[in-house]
Scaffold this active site. Sequence first.
Site, PDB file in Angstrom:
ATOM      1  N   GLU A 120       0.364  -0.594  -4.706  1.00  0.00           N
ATOM      2  CA  GLU A 120      -0.796   0.280  -4.859  1.00  0.00           C
ATOM      3  C   GLU A 120      -0.326   1.720  -4.731  1.00  0.00           C
ATOM      4  O   GLU A 120       0.542   2.022  -3.908  1.00  0.00           O
ATOM      5  CB  GLU A 120      -1.832  -0.032  -3.779  1.00  0.00           C
ATOM      6  CG  GLU A 120      -3.157   0.707  -3.919  1.00  0.00           C
ATOM      7  CD  GLU A 120      -3.164   2.087  -3.264  1.00  0.00           C
ATOM      8  OE1 GLU A 120      -4.123   2.856  -3.503  1.00  0.00           O
ATOM      9  OE2 GLU A 120      -2.209   2.414  -2.517  1.00  0.00           O
ATOM     10  N   ASP A 151      -1.628   6.137  -5.761  1.00  0.00           N
ATOM     11  CA  ASP A 151      -2.721   7.069  -6.030  1.00  0.00           C
ATOM     12  C   ASP A 151      -2.234   8.115  -7.020  1.00  0.00           C
ATOM     13  O   ASP A 151      -1.046   8.447  -7.038  1.00  0.00           O
ATOM     14  CB  ASP A 151      -3.156   7.759  -4.737  1.00  0.00           C
ATOM     15  CG  ASP A 151      -3.313   6.779  -3.590  1.00  0.00           C
ATOM     16  OD1 ASP A 151      -4.377   6.162  -3.511  1.00  0.00           O
ATOM     17  OD2 ASP A 151      -2.363   6.620  -2.794  1.00  0.00           O
ATOM     18  N   HIS A 178       0.828  -1.203   0.000  1.00  0.00           N
ATOM     19  CA  HIS A 178       0.000   0.000   0.000  1.00  0.00           C
ATOM     20  C   HIS A 178       0.864   1.257   0.000  1.00  0.00           C
ATOM     21  O   HIS A 178       1.570   1.523   0.968  1.00  0.00           O
ATOM     22  CB  HIS A 178      -0.899  -0.024   1.238  1.00  0.00           C
ATOM     23  CG  HIS A 178      -1.940   1.031   1.270  1.00  0.00           C
ATOM     24  ND1 HIS A 178      -2.214   1.769   2.390  1.00  0.00           N
ATOM     25  CD2 HIS A 178      -2.804   1.473   0.316  1.00  0.00           C
ATOM     26  CE1 HIS A 178      -3.197   2.611   2.146  1.00  0.00           C
ATOM     27  NE2 HIS A 178      -3.578   2.451   0.889  1.00  0.00           N
ATOM     28  N   HIS A 205      -1.415  10.455  -2.420  1.00  0.00           N
ATOM     29  CA  HIS A 205      -2.749  10.084  -1.986  1.00  0.00           C
ATOM     30  C   HIS A 205      -3.668  11.281  -1.815  1.00  0.00           C
ATOM     31  O   HIS A 205      -4.789  11.310  -2.328  1.00  0.00           O
ATOM     32  CB  HIS A 205      -2.683   9.307  -0.671  1.00  0.00           C
ATOM     33  CG  HIS A 205      -4.032   8.955  -0.116  1.00  0.00           C
ATOM     34  ND1 HIS A 205      -4.735   9.794   0.731  1.00  0.00           N
ATOM     35  CD2 HIS A 205      -4.828   7.876  -0.315  1.00  0.00           C
ATOM     36  CE1 HIS A 205      -5.881   9.240   1.041  1.00  0.00           C
ATOM     37  NE2 HIS A 205      -5.976   8.077   0.428  1.00  0.00           N
TER      38      HIS A 205
END
Length: 256
Positions: free
Chosen positions: A47, A49, A20, A62
């Site tokens: 992962e 953003d 993450h 993010h």
Amino acid sequence: MNLMRPDHPYFDAPFAALAHRGFSLDGLENSMAAFQAAVDLGYSYVETDGHGTVDGVAVALHDASLDRTTDAEGDVADLPWSRVKEARIGGVEPVPLLEDVLGTWPELRVNIDVKAESGIVPIADAIERTGAHDRVCVASFSAERRRATVARLSRPVATSAGTSEAARFLVGGLARLGTLRSLTDVDGLQIPWRVGPVPVLNERHVRLAHDLGKVVHVWTVNARTEMETLLDAGIDGIVSDRADLLRDVLRSRGLW
């Protein structure tokens, strides 16, 4: 594990262990150092953003603003790249270009959460320039943002359901209703393990998703007991801040 999987190279691995925002226990999320740390642990999935600057540059970050994670301030969508690139995550690491995340590790599979409308075009452009289509999953809380991003691409990428699509599936699954319609143009679901103290996923959901040929990834799972519970339920991927712990759990089960 489900036997019928989406027909996209992103899902070739038997289990998706997603680091993450990379891996950092020091608050350096979404930095190149964090992504390198995940790769060093042996991760093939991360992962991240995506946001777009005012001059159309996609960055891996993010929050809509720089305030929480960097030593700078302001909303990314209102700032040029020349300003954003001066910010330092945790005071030490630069905010990376999404293109650099995609291009630095040619085998790394990247789940990209399209966080805002300003990111749609820049994120699609970064995927196109790096030719990363086979190893990218485009996700967003907004189905409209996901569809708009995917529509700009020259080749298919993997896709994940938005919040409203996932909610319809989850509610329909509990009611034993047919829920194919809500998942027709996605490859899978990425859903939270809990909403507050309440788990939102059960084995019935997983079986139904698998019957529809969809994968189920769960976020953000940081405790060993919860990882074990979800693996017992047959899910296909876990997103975790504790990439080190998740690796140990998967090794113990022969899934690493």
